[in-house]
Each structure stands twice: as structure tokens, then as C-alpha cells.
Design a protein around this motif. Structure first.
Motif, short mmCIF file in Angstrom:
data_model
loop_
_atom_site.label_atom_id
_atom_site.label_comp_id
_atom_site.label_asym_id
_atom_site.label_seq_id
_atom_site.Cartn_x
_atom_site.Cartn_y
_atom_site.Cartn_z
N ILE A 37 0.85 -1.19 0.00
CA ILE A 37 0.00 0.00 0.00
C ILE A 37 0.88 1.24 0.00
O ILE A 37 1.71 1.42 0.89
N GLU A 42 -3.41 0.42 -3.06
CA GLU A 42 -2.73 -0.86 -3.27
C GLU A 42 -2.09 -0.83 -4.65
O GLU A 42 -2.77 -0.57 -5.65
N CYS A 179 0.83 -6.99 5.25
CA CYS A 179 0.82 -5.82 4.38
C CYS A 179 2.11 -5.03 4.56
O CYS A 179 2.60 -4.90 5.68
N TYR A 181 3.26 -1.24 4.00
CA TYR A 181 2.69 0.05 3.67
C TYR A 181 3.78 1.12 3.65
O TYR A 181 4.74 1.10 4.41
N ARG A 183 4.25 5.32 3.22
CA ARG A 183 3.48 6.55 3.35
C ARG A 183 4.40 7.72 3.68
O ARG A 183 5.52 7.53 4.17
N TYR A 308 -3.73 -0.49 9.05
CA TYR A 308 -2.65 -0.30 8.10
C TYR A 308 -1.87 0.99 8.36
O TYR A 308 -0.67 1.05 8.16
N TYR A 309 -2.57 2.01 8.80
CA TYR A 309 -1.93 3.33 8.81
C TYR A 309 -1.57 3.85 10.19
O TYR A 309 -0.75 4.75 10.31
#
Length: 319
Positions: A37, A42, A179, A181, A183, A308-309
Motif C-alpha cells: 500500500i 494498493e 501488508c 505500507y 506513506r 494499516y496506517y
């Protein structure tokens, strides 16, 4: 003469050992099949022909094709066979290829977890904007490029950090799901704002779930109407809850969630219409599977955004 022969032999052995240390070595990385991600999207890796190609994982490191690395970095990729050098240079638009845009694209991805034939390539030189790059894992150990299907692969974590992104790995404690991720790093204030936003959504979604249960179990038209009104209010509250200013991290999931909730709202409108006509059984038909799936989809999206974040990564060894 004996001394000369001894020195020559020692030098020859040293040279051979150096060549062996930097020679390509056959290895068997596995296909990484879970999500990557980037800023809420995604993303997939795509070759020049438009086909999806795999992420690879070897010895605790996740790899991406150099073409994908160039797209993420906004760089042009060049190959010099004579010097065995990959160069990433120049300035171009960053490209992150959204999985949704390539849902129906041809795929050259083997089954997740499948071991593929590749080679570790310490002999390759990677140059980014005229600077030679050496890669390391989180333990500070050297990590070398991979060669798979005549494509150079580079370590994902290092590429993410080169574009000043935060890279982390998360694994569900119970499900066989993980996952990676990537960012833009958030300040503590931004993370707090995001957590407050998501907690508000979860609170409203709990009200929606309670109302949905009430709709299924109601034994009078008035109880159905009351629960339908509560469900409608919760949907409105979710849609009207604004994302934290300046943060677009959740934009994709929010858009998907609101689309699904609009479908739930359409079913509620049919519930109200049926009740107004005294047709309670018909009203019940509109809170069936489609309605429940929409409500569940919204909850899953909110939980996904939060885990996820905002959760701390459970491990960084697989990056």
C-alpha cells in the motif's frame, strides 16, 4: 624464486576469492502475494508490456523490479551491459500503479509463496543521480540486487526511504494476512488527528451495525422505522465526518466506503417506502444480504484504515 611463486599464488587466490565473492549466485526467492500500500493505494508492478509482475522476497528482504523503482522515484532507468551498471537518473513524474487500474491486466505472477529461479547479483552496480548506491537491511547487513527473468530487482525498503517515505510491515495476529505500507511520514499531531477521525467513524459504524441488527429483528413496523432512522443518521454522520486537513491517506478507502454506504442508503429508502405502504414483510426484504454486506464492507474498510496506517509495525525484518 620460491618467494615470488608464493606471492603470486597468494595474489591469485585473493583475486579468485574476490571474483567468487562478487559473482552471481543462484537463489530461490518466493513470490510475495499480499498487499503493498502506497499512500492509501494498493499498488502493483507492471512490465513494459503492461503485464503485472511479482514482488519477490528473499532472505528477509522484499524486492521490486527496477522499472517500478524508477517509477516510484521519478527516474529514468538505463542499463549498461559492458559495465553491468543500472542507472536511475533525471526527473519524471512519480508513478504508483493502482491495483484497481490493472485488475484485468495480463499477469505474469506465479502463485503467492511459490519459489522462483533467480540470482543474487553483487556484481551489479546501481547508480542513482551519479552516486553509487549500496543497500542494507534493517540490521545494517549488505543487501544485493536480484536478477529474475532478466529483470533487476531492488530492495523495496531502500527505495521507499530514498523517496523519503515511511516503510513498515504489518501482519495480522490471527489471520494469514500481511501488508507492506509506504506513506509520507506523519507528525504526532497528524497521527492523533487520524486516529480521532477513524475512532469517530468506528463509533458511527457501531451505531449503524446496531440499527442493522434492530432492522432484522424488529417485530413491529414502528421498531423497523426507528431502526431505519438510526441507520440513516449513522450513514449521514459517517459521510459528513471530514478527513484531517492536509491528509489524503484515507481518500481511496473513504470513497469506496461512501459508495457502498450509498447503496445501503438506497435500500433504506425502499424500507421507508414499504413501511409507509404498510408492507412490513416487503420492508424486511430490503435489509437482507445486500444490505448486510454493505454495512460489513464499511466496517471492514474503517478497520483496515486503522490497522494499516496507525498501528505500529509488528516487524521490520521482512523489508
Amino acid at each position: 624464486m620460491k618467494i615470488w611463486k608464493t606471492c603470486f599464488f597468494a595474489a591469485l587466490c585473493s583475486a579468485l576469492m574476490t571474483c567468487m565473492a562478487f559473482a552471481a549466485t543462484n537463489v530461490a526467492p518466493v513470490v510475495y502475494g499480499d498487499s503493498v500500500i502506497v499512500e492509501g493505494h494498493e499498488v502493483v508492478c507492471v512490465n513494459e508490456g503492461g503485464a503485472k509482475v511479482p514482488y519477490l522476497r528473499y532472505n528477509g528482504t522484499t524486492y521490486i523490479p527496477v522499472r517500478t523503482a524508477g517509477e516510484w522515484m521519478g527516474k529514468q532507468v538505463a542499463w549498461d551491459g559492458a559495465s553491468q551498471t543500472v542507472t536511475l537518473s533525471g526527473t519524471a513524474d512519480q508513478i504508483f500503479r493502482d491495483e484497481e487500474d490493472y485488475y484485468s491486466a495480463p499477469s505474469e505472477i506465479p502463485k503467492a509463496g511459490f519459489a522462483v529461479h533467480a540470482a543474487i547479483r553483487p556484481d551489479l552496480t546501481i547508480v542513482v543521480d551519479a552516486q553509487k548506491k549500496n543497500f542494507q537491511n534493517v540490521q545494517g547487513e549488505p543487501v544485493y540486487p536480484l536478477s529474475y527473468n532478466d529483470v533487476t530487482y531492488l530492495p523495496l525498503r531502500n527505495i521507499g526511504e530514498m523517496i523519503n517515505m515511511e516503510v513498515a510491515w504489518w501482519k495480522h495476529a490471527e489471520l494469514d494476512e500481511e501488508c507492506i505500507y509506504i506513506r509520507t511520514p506523519m507528525t504526532t499531531a497528524q497521527k492523533n488527528a487520524c486516529e480521532s477521525y477513524l475512532n469517530t467513524l468506528l463509533t458511527q459504524n457501531q451505531k449503524l451495525n446496531q440499527a442493522a441488527t434492530g432492522l432484522r429483528t424488529a417485530d413491529t413496523a414502528q421498531k423497523m422505522k426507528t431502526n431505519a432512522e438510526q441507520a440513516e443518521a449513522a450513514i449521514t454522520a459517517i459521510k459528513q465526518t471530514a478527513m484531517p486537513a492536509g491528509i489524503q491517506l484515507f481518500s481511496v478507502q473513504k470513497e469506496q466506503m461512501e459508495k457502498k454506504l450509498s447503496e445501503v442508503k438506497a435500500e433504506l429508502d425502499l424500507v421507508f417506502a414499504a413501511l409507509d405502504n404498510g408492507q412490513m414483510e416487503k420492508a424486511k426484504q430490503h435489509v437482507g444480504e445486500k444490505f448486510q454486506l454493505g454495512v460489513q464492507f464499511a466496517e471492514n474498510n474503517i478497520v483496515t484504515m486503522k490497522r494499516y496506517y496507525l498501528q505500529k509495525p509488528t516487524d521490520t525484518n521482512l523489508l
